[in-house]
Design a protein around this motif. Structure first.
Motif, PDB file in Angstrom:
ATOM      1  N   ASN A   1      -5.900  13.766  -5.709  1.00  0.00           N
ATOM      2  CA  ASN A   1      -5.387  13.157  -4.501  1.00  0.00           C
ATOM      3  C   ASN A   1      -3.965  12.669  -4.778  1.00  0.00           C
ATOM      4  O   ASN A   1      -3.765  11.518  -5.142  1.00  0.00           O
ATOM      5  CB  ASN A   1      -6.278  11.989  -4.074  1.00  0.00           C
ATOM      6  CG  ASN A   1      -5.767  11.311  -2.824  1.00  0.00           C
ATOM      7  OD1 ASN A   1      -5.040  11.907  -2.048  1.00  0.00           O
ATOM      8  ND2 ASN A   1      -6.148  10.068  -2.649  1.00  0.00           N
TER       9      ASN A   1
ATOM     10  N   TYR B   1      -1.719  11.698  -2.955  1.00  0.00           N
ATOM     11  CA  TYR B   1      -1.206  10.842  -1.897  1.00  0.00           C
ATOM     12  C   TYR B   1      -0.624   9.563  -2.487  1.00  0.00           C
ATOM     13  O   TYR B   1      -1.314   8.786  -3.116  1.00  0.00           O
ATOM     14  CB  TYR B   1      -2.335  10.479  -0.929  1.00  0.00           C
ATOM     15  CG  TYR B   1      -1.901   9.567   0.198  1.00  0.00           C
ATOM     16  CD1 TYR B   1      -1.301  10.084   1.321  1.00  0.00           C
ATOM     17  CD2 TYR B   1      -2.092   8.205   0.111  1.00  0.00           C
ATOM     18  CE1 TYR B   1      -0.911   9.260   2.351  1.00  0.00           C
ATOM     19  CE2 TYR B   1      -1.701   7.372   1.141  1.00  0.00           C
ATOM     20  CZ  TYR B   1      -1.108   7.903   2.260  1.00  0.00           C
ATOM     21  OH  TYR B   1      -0.711   7.088   3.269  1.00  0.00           O
ATOM     22  N   GLN B   2       0.685   9.352  -2.330  1.00  0.00           N
ATOM     23  CA  GLN B   2       1.334   8.129  -2.803  1.00  0.00           C
ATOM     24  C   GLN B   2       2.373   7.619  -1.824  1.00  0.00           C
ATOM     25  O   GLN B   2       2.759   6.467  -1.887  1.00  0.00           O
ATOM     26  CB  GLN B   2       2.043   8.360  -4.136  1.00  0.00           C
ATOM     27  CG  GLN B   2       1.123   8.593  -5.298  1.00  0.00           C
ATOM     28  CD  GLN B   2       1.911   8.661  -6.573  1.00  0.00           C
ATOM     29  OE1 GLN B   2       2.594   7.716  -6.930  1.00  0.00           O
ATOM     30  NE2 GLN B   2       1.837   9.783  -7.250  1.00  0.00           N
ATOM     31  N   SER B   3       2.852   8.468  -0.936  1.00  0.00           N
ATOM     32  CA  SER B   3       3.968   8.081  -0.081  1.00  0.00           C
ATOM     33  C   SER B   3       3.637   6.865   0.769  1.00  0.00           C
ATOM     34  O   SER B   3       2.576   6.774   1.362  1.00  0.00           O
ATOM     35  CB  SER B   3       4.369   9.253   0.817  1.00  0.00           C
ATOM     36  OG  SER B   3       3.300   9.610   1.644  1.00  0.00           O
ATOM     37  N   GLY B   4       4.549   5.941   0.779  1.00  0.00           N
ATOM     38  CA  GLY B   4       4.403   4.761   1.610  1.00  0.00           C
ATOM     39  C   GLY B   4       3.528   3.667   1.030  1.00  0.00           C
ATOM     40  O   GLY B   4       3.372   2.630   1.626  1.00  0.00           O
ATOM     41  N   LEU B   5       2.974   3.901  -0.154  1.00  0.00           N
ATOM     42  CA  LEU B   5       2.106   2.873  -0.723  1.00  0.00           C
ATOM     43  C   LEU B   5       2.881   1.821  -1.499  1.00  0.00           C
ATOM     44  O   LEU B   5       2.401   0.721  -1.698  1.00  0.00           O
ATOM     45  CB  LEU B   5       1.058   3.508  -1.654  1.00  0.00           C
ATOM     46  CG  LEU B   5       0.022   4.394  -0.991  1.00  0.00           C
ATOM     47  CD1 LEU B   5      -0.930   4.947  -2.031  1.00  0.00           C
ATOM     48  CD2 LEU B   5      -0.753   3.625   0.049  1.00  0.00           C
TER      49      LEU B   5
ATOM     50  N   TRP C   1      -1.980   3.207 -10.078  1.00  0.00           N
ATOM     51  CA  TRP C   1      -2.536   4.190  -9.165  1.00  0.00           C
ATOM     52  C   TRP C   1      -2.600   5.525  -9.870  1.00  0.00           C
ATOM     53  O   TRP C   1      -1.713   5.873 -10.632  1.00  0.00           O
ATOM     54  CB  TRP C   1      -1.686   4.318  -7.903  1.00  0.00           C
ATOM     55  CG  TRP C   1      -2.341   5.137  -6.853  1.00  0.00           C
ATOM     56  CD1 TRP C   1      -3.213   4.690  -5.922  1.00  0.00           C
ATOM     57  CD2 TRP C   1      -2.212   6.542  -6.648  1.00  0.00           C
ATOM     58  NE1 TRP C   1      -3.639   5.723  -5.126  1.00  0.00           N
ATOM     59  CE2 TRP C   1      -3.038   6.883  -5.552  1.00  0.00           C
ATOM     60  CE3 TRP C   1      -1.503   7.539  -7.263  1.00  0.00           C
ATOM     61  CZ2 TRP C   1      -3.158   8.171  -5.075  1.00  0.00           C
ATOM     62  CZ3 TRP C   1      -1.618   8.833  -6.789  1.00  0.00           C
ATOM     63  CH2 TRP C   1      -2.433   9.133  -5.701  1.00  0.00           C
TER      64      TRP C   1
ATOM     65  N   SER D   1     -10.606   7.042   3.166  1.00  0.00           N
ATOM     66  CA  SER D   1      -9.335   7.719   3.428  1.00  0.00           C
ATOM     67  C   SER D   1      -8.659   8.093   2.109  1.00  0.00           C
ATOM     68  O   SER D   1      -9.007   7.573   1.055  1.00  0.00           O
ATOM     69  CB  SER D   1      -8.404   6.808   4.227  1.00  0.00           C
ATOM     70  OG  SER D   1      -7.979   5.730   3.407  1.00  0.00           O
ATOM     71  N   LEU D   2      -7.702   8.984   2.202  1.00  0.00           N
ATOM     72  CA  LEU D   2      -6.941   9.372   1.011  1.00  0.00           C
ATOM     73  C   LEU D   2      -6.206   8.177   0.422  1.00  0.00           C
ATOM     74  O   LEU D   2      -6.062   8.050  -0.790  1.00  0.00           O
ATOM     75  CB  LEU D   2      -5.943  10.482   1.361  1.00  0.00           C
ATOM     76  CG  LEU D   2      -6.543  11.814   1.777  1.00  0.00           C
ATOM     77  CD1 LEU D   2      -5.447  12.767   2.246  1.00  0.00           C
ATOM     78  CD2 LEU D   2      -7.348  12.426   0.663  1.00  0.00           C
ATOM     79  N   LYS D   3      -5.759   7.280   1.283  1.00  0.00           N
ATOM     80  CA  LYS D   3      -5.003   6.116   0.834  1.00  0.00           C
ATOM     81  C   LYS D   3      -5.844   5.206  -0.060  1.00  0.00           C
ATOM     82  O   LYS D   3      -5.337   4.631  -1.016  1.00  0.00           O
ATOM     83  CB  LYS D   3      -4.489   5.325   2.039  1.00  0.00           C
ATOM     84  CG  LYS D   3      -3.610   4.167   1.672  1.00  0.00           C
ATOM     85  CD  LYS D   3      -3.077   3.483   2.916  1.00  0.00           C
ATOM     86  CE  LYS D   3      -2.211   2.303   2.549  1.00  0.00           C
ATOM     87  NZ  LYS D   3      -1.679   1.627   3.719  1.00  0.00           N
ATOM     88  N   GLY D   4      -7.118   5.065   0.213  1.00  0.00           N
ATOM     89  CA  GLY D   4      -7.968   4.185  -0.578  1.00  0.00           C
ATOM     90  C   GLY D   4      -8.413   4.778  -1.886  1.00  0.00           C
ATOM     91  O   GLY D   4      -8.821   4.064  -2.798  1.00  0.00           O
TER      92      GLY D   4
ATOM     93  N   TRP E   1      -7.553   4.028  -6.423  1.00  0.00           N
ATOM     94  CA  TRP E   1      -7.427   2.634  -6.840  1.00  0.00           C
ATOM     95  C   TRP E   1      -8.715   2.253  -7.572  1.00  0.00           C
ATOM     96  O   TRP E   1      -9.596   1.639  -7.013  1.00  0.00           O
ATOM     97  CB  TRP E   1      -7.259   1.706  -5.645  1.00  0.00           C
ATOM     98  CG  TRP E   1      -5.984   1.893  -4.907  1.00  0.00           C
ATOM     99  CD1 TRP E   1      -5.785   2.679  -3.827  1.00  0.00           C
ATOM    100  CD2 TRP E   1      -4.737   1.284  -5.192  1.00  0.00           C
ATOM    101  NE1 TRP E   1      -4.494   2.590  -3.413  1.00  0.00           N
ATOM    102  CE2 TRP E   1      -3.824   1.738  -4.237  1.00  0.00           C
ATOM    103  CE3 TRP E   1      -4.291   0.398  -6.172  1.00  0.00           C
ATOM    104  CZ2 TRP E   1      -2.504   1.345  -4.222  1.00  0.00           C
ATOM    105  CZ3 TRP E   1      -2.977   0.002  -6.150  1.00  0.00           C
ATOM    106  CH2 TRP E   1      -2.099   0.473  -5.195  1.00  0.00           C
TER     107      TRP E   1
END
Length: 168
Positions: A109, A111-115, A122, A140-143, A146
């Motif tokens: 995953n 996904y890192q943008s905006g975090l 991470w 979600s990908l954001k969660g 972590w």
């Protein structure tokens, strides 16, 4: 110490051991608490799941279709093809999710943008089992990714087994 007090301690100890031994089976996991997840595209995984169910007839089986998947799966495929069917199969009595051979080991995953996070706290990869520990909260990908209790911005998505050893 009086004669009466000397005899009380062993009796209390035997009583406690007896009570704990009697109560322990109530905390044991039985077949009805187990969900076995296997990849239908993996003959080995399907065989293992079937044999597990033969040994423990009360377990529930869930086949997920992941053709062409090796040791790695994308974050979106995890959410759509693994997490969603498992969530639908969970019951109030499910305590254990078992995965078999043929299931992916890690989730990719990126996904890192905006975090606003750094690589120190991470990871683009997480293990399938780690994500399954929080299947009810990470949606979600954001969660995803972590994993650490120490660095997680949201304790609800932190892996409850991070930094643990033993049974505590």
């Amino acid at each position: 110490m009086t004669e009466k007090a000397r005899w009380s301690f062993p009796r209390v100890g035997i009583f406690l051991v007896t009570v704990l031994a009697w109560a322990a089976p109530g905390y044991a996991i039985n077949d009805l608490n187990v969900l076995v997840v296997y990849n239908t595209a993996s003959p080995d995984g399907a065989t293992i799941a079937q044999e597990y169910q033969e040994m423990y007839p009360g377990v529930r089986l869930l086949g997920v279709n992941l053709p062409g998947v090796g040791e790695e799966i994308s974050g979106q495929d995890y959410l759509d093809k693994v997490r969603a069917p498992i969530l639908q199969s969970l019951t109030a009595t499910t305590d254990v999710i078992v995965t078999t051979k043929g299931m992916p080991l890690r989730i990719n995953n990126p996904y890192q943008s905006g975090l606003g996070v750094t690589q120190a706290n991470w990871s683009a990869y997480s293990s399938l089992e780690s994500e399954l520990t929080r299947i009810d909260t990470v949606d979600s990908l954001k969660g995803m990714g972590w994993q650490s209790v120490l660095f997680s911005p949201n304790p609800a998505v932190a892996n409850p087994y991070d930094l643990r050893n033993g049974s505590k």
